[in-house]
Design a protein around this motif. Structure first.
Motif, PDB file in Angstrom:
ATOM      1  N   VAL A 166      -7.307  21.100  -0.480  1.00  0.00           N
ATOM      2  CA  VAL A 166      -6.000  20.631  -0.942  1.00  0.00           C
ATOM      3  C   VAL A 166      -4.999  21.773  -0.844  1.00  0.00           C
ATOM      4  N   LEU A 167      -3.934  21.557  -0.048  1.00  0.00           N
ATOM      5  CA  LEU A 167      -2.879  22.556   0.124  1.00  0.00           C
ATOM      6  C   LEU A 167      -1.709  22.311  -0.815  1.00  0.00           C
ATOM      7  N   ASP A 168      -1.463  21.059  -1.114  1.00  0.00           N
ATOM      8  CA  ASP A 168      -0.343  20.684  -1.972  1.00  0.00           C
ATOM      9  C   ASP A 168      -0.515  19.215  -2.303  1.00  0.00           C
ATOM     10  N   GLY A 169       0.222  18.745  -3.272  1.00  0.00           N
ATOM     11  CA  GLY A 169       0.072  17.339  -3.607  1.00  0.00           C
ATOM     12  C   GLY A 169       1.158  16.827  -4.517  1.00  0.00           C
ATOM     13  N   ILE A 170       1.283  15.503  -4.521  1.00  0.00           N
ATOM     14  CA  ILE A 170       2.215  14.795  -5.406  1.00  0.00           C
ATOM     15  C   ILE A 170       1.373  13.832  -6.221  1.00  0.00           C
ATOM     16  N   LEU A 171       1.497  13.883  -7.542  1.00  0.00           N
ATOM     17  CA  LEU A 171       0.676  13.053  -8.411  1.00  0.00           C
ATOM     18  C   LEU A 171       1.570  12.309  -9.398  1.00  0.00           C
ATOM     19  N   TRP A 172       1.338  10.999  -9.504  1.00  0.00           N
ATOM     20  CA  TRP A 172       2.061  10.152 -10.442  1.00  0.00           C
ATOM     21  C   TRP A 172       1.110   9.640 -11.525  1.00  0.00           C
ATOM     22  N   ASP A 173       1.669   9.094 -12.564  1.00  0.00           N
ATOM     23  CA  ASP A 173       0.872   8.353 -13.528  1.00  0.00           C
ATOM     24  C   ASP A 173       0.460   7.023 -12.905  1.00  0.00           C
ATOM     25  N   ASP A 174      -0.671   6.484 -13.349  1.00  0.00           N
ATOM     26  CA  ASP A 174      -1.098   5.165 -12.895  1.00  0.00           C
ATOM     27  C   ASP A 174      -0.324   4.096 -13.651  1.00  0.00           C
ATOM     28  N   GLY A 175       0.159   3.099 -12.927  1.00  0.00           N
ATOM     29  CA  GLY A 175       0.879   2.004 -13.559  1.00  0.00           C
ATOM     30  C   GLY A 175       0.622   0.696 -12.848  1.00  0.00           C
ATOM     31  N   LYS A 176       1.263  -0.369 -13.314  1.00  0.00           N
ATOM     32  CA  LYS A 176       1.068  -1.698 -12.734  1.00  0.00           C
ATOM     33  C   LYS A 176       2.410  -2.388 -12.455  1.00  0.00           C
ATOM     34  N   PRO A 177       3.319  -1.729 -11.762  1.00  0.00           N
ATOM     35  CA  PRO A 177       4.631  -2.353 -11.524  1.00  0.00           C
ATOM     36  C   PRO A 177       4.574  -3.575 -10.627  1.00  0.00           C
ATOM     37  N   LEU A 178       3.531  -3.707  -9.805  1.00  0.00           N
ATOM     38  CA  LEU A 178       3.441  -4.815  -8.855  1.00  0.00           C
ATOM     39  C   LEU A 178       2.403  -5.854  -9.260  1.00  0.00           C
ATOM     40  N   ASP A 179       1.665  -5.603 -10.315  1.00  0.00           N
ATOM     41  CA  ASP A 179       0.509  -6.431 -10.640  1.00  0.00           C
ATOM     42  C   ASP A 179       0.905  -7.869 -10.964  1.00  0.00           C
ATOM     43  N   ASP A 180       1.894  -8.055 -11.828  1.00  0.00           N
ATOM     44  CA  ASP A 180       2.299  -9.403 -12.221  1.00  0.00           C
ATOM     45  C   ASP A 180       2.846 -10.166 -11.019  1.00  0.00           C
ATOM     46  N   TRP A 181       3.689  -9.510 -10.253  1.00  0.00           N
ATOM     47  CA  TRP A 181       4.261 -10.106  -9.029  1.00  0.00           C
ATOM     48  C   TRP A 181       3.162 -10.541  -8.068  1.00  0.00           C
ATOM     49  N   ALA A 182       2.198  -9.644  -7.814  1.00  0.00           N
ATOM     50  CA  ALA A 182       1.134  -9.946  -6.858  1.00  0.00           C
ATOM     51  C   ALA A 182       0.211 -11.046  -7.377  1.00  0.00           C
ATOM     52  N   LYS A 183      -0.077 -11.047  -8.679  1.00  0.00           N
ATOM     53  CA  LYS A 183      -0.942 -12.096  -9.233  1.00  0.00           C
ATOM     54  C   LYS A 183      -0.312 -13.471  -9.043  1.00  0.00           C
ATOM     55  N   LYS A 184       0.977 -13.567  -9.281  1.00  0.00           N
ATOM     56  CA  LYS A 184       1.655 -14.848  -9.112  1.00  0.00           C
ATOM     57  C   LYS A 184       1.635 -15.293  -7.656  1.00  0.00           C
ATOM     58  N   LEU A 185       1.857 -14.367  -6.751  1.00  0.00           N
ATOM     59  CA  LEU A 185       1.818 -14.719  -5.330  1.00  0.00           C
ATOM     60  C   LEU A 185       0.406 -15.096  -4.903  1.00  0.00           C
ATOM     61  N   LYS A 186      -0.600 -14.398  -5.416  1.00  0.00           N
ATOM     62  CA  LYS A 186      -1.983 -14.743  -5.075  1.00  0.00           C
ATOM     63  C   LYS A 186      -2.342 -16.135  -5.590  1.00  0.00           C
ATOM     64  N   GLU A 187      -1.852 -16.488  -6.779  1.00  0.00           N
ATOM     65  CA  GLU A 187      -2.122 -17.823  -7.305  1.00  0.00           C
ATOM     66  C   GLU A 187      -1.421 -18.884  -6.467  1.00  0.00           C
ATOM     67  N   ALA A 188      -0.184 -18.602  -6.054  1.00  0.00           N
ATOM     68  CA  ALA A 188       0.527 -19.546  -5.185  1.00  0.00           C
ATOM     69  C   ALA A 188      -0.203 -19.697  -3.858  1.00  0.00           C
ATOM     70  N   TRP A 189      -0.672 -18.605  -3.312  1.00  0.00           N
ATOM     71  CA  TRP A 189      -1.418 -18.630  -2.044  1.00  0.00           C
ATOM     72  C   TRP A 189      -2.705 -19.441  -2.190  1.00  0.00           C
ATOM     73  N   ALA A 190      -3.438 -19.215  -3.282  1.00  0.00           N
ATOM     74  CA  ALA A 190      -4.696 -19.933  -3.496  1.00  0.00           C
ATOM     75  C   ALA A 190      -4.440 -21.428  -3.651  1.00  0.00           C
ATOM     76  N   ASN A 191      -3.370 -21.790  -4.361  1.00  0.00           N
ATOM     77  CA  ASN A 191      -3.041 -23.192  -4.563  1.00  0.00           C
ATOM     78  C   ASN A 191      -2.699 -23.875  -3.245  1.00  0.00           C
ATOM     79  N   LEU A 192      -1.896 -23.223  -2.430  1.00  0.00           N
ATOM     80  CA  LEU A 192      -1.499 -23.807  -1.148  1.00  0.00           C
ATOM     81  C   LEU A 192      -2.676 -23.861  -0.177  1.00  0.00           C
ATOM     82  N   THR A 193      -3.527 -22.851  -0.219  1.00  0.00           N
ATOM     83  CA  THR A 193      -4.715 -22.851   0.632  1.00  0.00           C
ATOM     84  C   THR A 193      -5.623 -24.021   0.272  1.00  0.00           C
ATOM     85  N   ALA A 194      -5.765 -24.283  -1.026  1.00  0.00           N
ATOM     86  CA  ALA A 194      -6.575 -25.422  -1.465  1.00  0.00           C
ATOM     87  C   ALA A 194      -5.947 -26.740  -1.019  1.00  0.00           C
TER      88      ALA A 194
END
Length: 695
Positions: free
Chosen positions: A488-516
């Motif tokens: 490791v020569l250098d690095g950028i480190l952030w805290d872990d978070g879930k800014p996209l989790d709710d958005w992605a879960k809703k889209l995954k549910e919409a995708w699963a519903n339409l696929t069905a």
């Protein structure tokens, strides 16, 4: 073909060869004459490159290359090294490739999300010495200059909108047949030669109230004059900029301010408004959302209705905007918490860190592995495609103020702290050494010659320096075969978070519903519409993620030939005809409140790592390239693997699962380029479809 026709075709080919040679010779002569003229013009004391460039049909850099005395004075005379900050900043904003970049934020990041160029693995293709040099990736400056990067852009953050997005009246038009669908009405139009002016006239004739968005479902009218232009983009630009009596190029309005046309070879966007500004309309390609395979405009309309209904189950104020990336970005902003943590939004990184991520974080892995690393004759070709792949990697993303992790800091940490950091949300500058006993595919991207090009070194003992995301670095250190050596020569480190989790879960549910719905729907047209709607949900997530990357913009414009001096001095000439000069110029990063390249980079890194190894907890097994035998991996293509042996990897119709997409039995000649691979891929998909149909 018989022997006589074969010999006749050979004779025709020789005639073509001779004609090509003569044309090439004539072109070389003309180019030499042009260079002489440029050199003569350069002797004039007041000559300026920005005047000569449009006249010659060249960029400023090309003119200066032919006549160095025309270079701006500081470049021509100052040979002293730049101070450290400037030297570091230069590669970050490296010149972009000539492929057009979006003129507006709604451009499909699918140009990034669907790369069309595979990079051949070893042995390397011979290049000139100039092009054999790999790119030098930027690094973070030492001291206070570098520390200043680790902040956010002042007064710029993603926040929850306090307005309701406006709907736009939409129609669906097949320009081959003239069939127009508007709500429950079907019209048959006479589109003449299918110019933009004729399309607008015909649509507004049958719909006096007009339409604000016209989706072209088939016909690609912007390609009607491709035979007149050397490049597809030139034909598209000419179609977009052709005269439209009574109309002019739209300059935007309201919150959704989209100014000007978007020049794209396959999915352009034309924006017009009436001269009296009473009407605004976009002409767009349906290909931005999904691929139509002979489907009529009514099916496309039904797909949009089903898509809107599926999204409305999760967003009360969901509106389908012009493109999937616009829609995805808008829906995401409506998942930003109204109270509690992050209620004040997600601040945007400094421009320096965004530039660094732009230069050092690639997207999909696209690599073709050729003999002798694979057999000359393949026993078979098997394609596995990761289902809705990026949706698998949205559960964790970087948040908060980034921290710089220097090599000294990292070395001082315990092994547990180092592992936690590499498993977290980080982007790492590393020196990599391939193990001496390695006999499989490469694991980490390294800069290759060419703008934004990457390859994956796999030769034992090779050492290279690169940037990589935490998922890939962690995979290289803990892969199931042999750990790689990483410094490791250098690095950028952030805290872990879930800014996209709710958005992605809703889209995954919409995708699963339409696929069905697509699977169980008895009506064939509605089943097809549901399938297309599920593909549109995939595009919303895929291009929404890409839009977070926020590439530096390239603005495309035109200038009349009789006003050449008005071409911006920093612009590159990309085409011209008797009336107009088409140019493009970089404008850098905009103040986009939804620019989060750290999120896109983390997802792309996770997806590339999952192509190598991915655990299926429910089945207690693993899948990915490293779980196939050495020498059996033929190619990577974004989220697909091509192998010479079938696998028993589980597929439960979940995001990230490996789906068997094609299977072609051999023996087959190993593909030597992308075209040959895609030919085999299509044959394999057809063969598998026939097998499944027979079963």
């Amino acid at each position: 073909m018989d022997a006589q026709s074969y010999n006749a075709a050979l004779a025709d080919l020789r005639v073509m060869r001779d004609s090509i040679k003569k044309t090439q010779a004539a072109l070389a002569k003309l180019e030499a004459e042009r260079n002489k003229h440029i050199a003569q013009l350069a002797t004039y004391a007041k000559a300026k490159a920005e005047r000569i460039a449009p006249a010659a049909g060249l960029s400023l850099a090309e003119v200066v290359d032919r006549a160095p005395t025309l270079a701006p004075q500081p470049l021509a005379t100052d040979t002293t090294p730049s101070p450290e900050p400037a030297a570091v900043a230069e590669p970050v904003t490296a010149p972009q490739p000539r492929v057009p970049q979006p003129t507006t934020p709604d451009a499909p990041a699918g140009e990034m999300a669907r790369p069309d160029q595979l990079h051949a693995a070893e042995p390397p293709v011979a290049h000139s010495a100039q092009h054999d040099e790999p790119r030098t990736l930027p690094s973070i400056p030492d001291g206070e200059a570098g520390e200043a990067w680790f902040t956010h852009t002042k007064n710029l953050a993603s926040t929850r909108p306090n307005f309701v997005q406006q709907t736009r009246s939409t129609v669906f038009l097949n320009t081959d047949t003239g069939v127009l669908v508007h709500r429950n009405q079907t019209h048959h139009l006479d589109l003449g030669s299918r110019t933009a002016a004729e399309i607008l006239t015909a649509v507004f004739h049958v719909l006096p109230e007009g339409a604000e968005r016209i989706y072209i479902t088939a016909g690609d009218p912007w390609h009607r004059d491709v035979g007149r232009y050397p490049y597809l983009r030139d034909a598209v630009a000419a179609w977009l900029n052709a005269p439209t009596p009574g109309w002019r190029t739209d300059t935007g309005r309201g919150r959704d301010r989209m100014a000007g046309h978007f020049v794209h070879a396959r999915n352009p966007v034309a924006r017009y408004m009436r001269d009296d500004e009473s009407s605004h309309v976009e002409i767009r390609s349906m290909g931005e959302w999904f691929d139509l395979d002979g489907d009529d405009p009514a099916t496309a309309r039904d797909a949009f209705v089903l898509l809107w209904q599926a999204l409305r189950r999760h967003w009360d104020d969901a509106v389908l905007m012009g493109s999937p990336s616009q829609t995805g970005r808008d829906l995401w902003t409506r998942t930003i918490p109204a109270r509690g943590q992050h209620a004040e939004g997600f601040p945007v990184l400094s421009e320096e860190l965004r530039g660094l991520l732009h230069a050092t974080a690639g997207q999909g892995r696209n690599e073709l592995i050729v003999p002798p690393r694979v057999q000359e004759r393949l026993p078979q070709l098997v394609e596995y495609d990761r289902t809705f792949a990026y949706a698998k990697h949205t559960w964790k993303s970087p948040v908060g103020t980034p921290r710089r992790i220097t090599s000294q800091t990292f070395a001082a940490w315990s092994e547990k702290e180092q592992t936690r950091a590499l498993y977290g949300c980080g982007h790492w500058h590393i020196r990599v050494t391939v193990p001496d006993t390695w006999d499989h595919v490469g694991l980490l991207p390294a800069p290759a010659p060419g703008d934004r090009a990457w390859h994956y070194p796999a030769t034992p003992g090779t050492t290279f320096t690169t940037w990589a995301g935490g998922p890939e670095v962690h995979t290289a250190l803990s892969n199931p075969l042999t750990p790689w050596k990483i410094e490791v020569l250098d690095g950028i480190l952030w805290d872990d978070g879930k800014p996209l989790d709710d958005w992605a879960k809703k889209l995954k549910e919409a995708w699963a519903n339409l696929t069905a719905q697509a699977h169980f729907q008895q009506d064939a047209q509605q089943a097809r519409a549901a399938h297309l709607a599920s593909r549109a949900v995939r595009s919303i997530l895929l291009y929404g993620i890409g839009s977070f990357a926020q590439r530096p913009r390239m603005v495309t414009g035109t200038t009349p030939r009789n006003a050449e001096r008005d071409v911006p001095p920093e612009a590159e000439i990309v085409g011209f005809d008797d009336e107009l000069i088409t140019w493009q110029k970089p404008t850098g990063f905009s103040r986009d409140p939804n620019a989060h390249p750290e999120w896109a980079a983390a997802i792309w890194s996770g997806a590339r790592a999952a192509l190598l190894t991915q655990r299926h907890r429910a089945d207690d097994t693993y899948a990915g390239a490293l779980h196939a035998a050495p020498g059996t991996v033929i190619a990577f293509r974004t989220d697909a693997l091509y192998l010479t042996q079938p696998q028993t990897w589980p597929h439960h119709h979940e995001p990230g699962d490996y789906l068997l997409k094609g299977h072609l039995t051999g023996p087959l000649t190993a593909p030597a380029n992308e075209e040959e691979l895609l030919t085999l891929r299509d044959a394999g998909r057809n063969a598998l479809a026939q097998t499944q149909k027979g079963a």
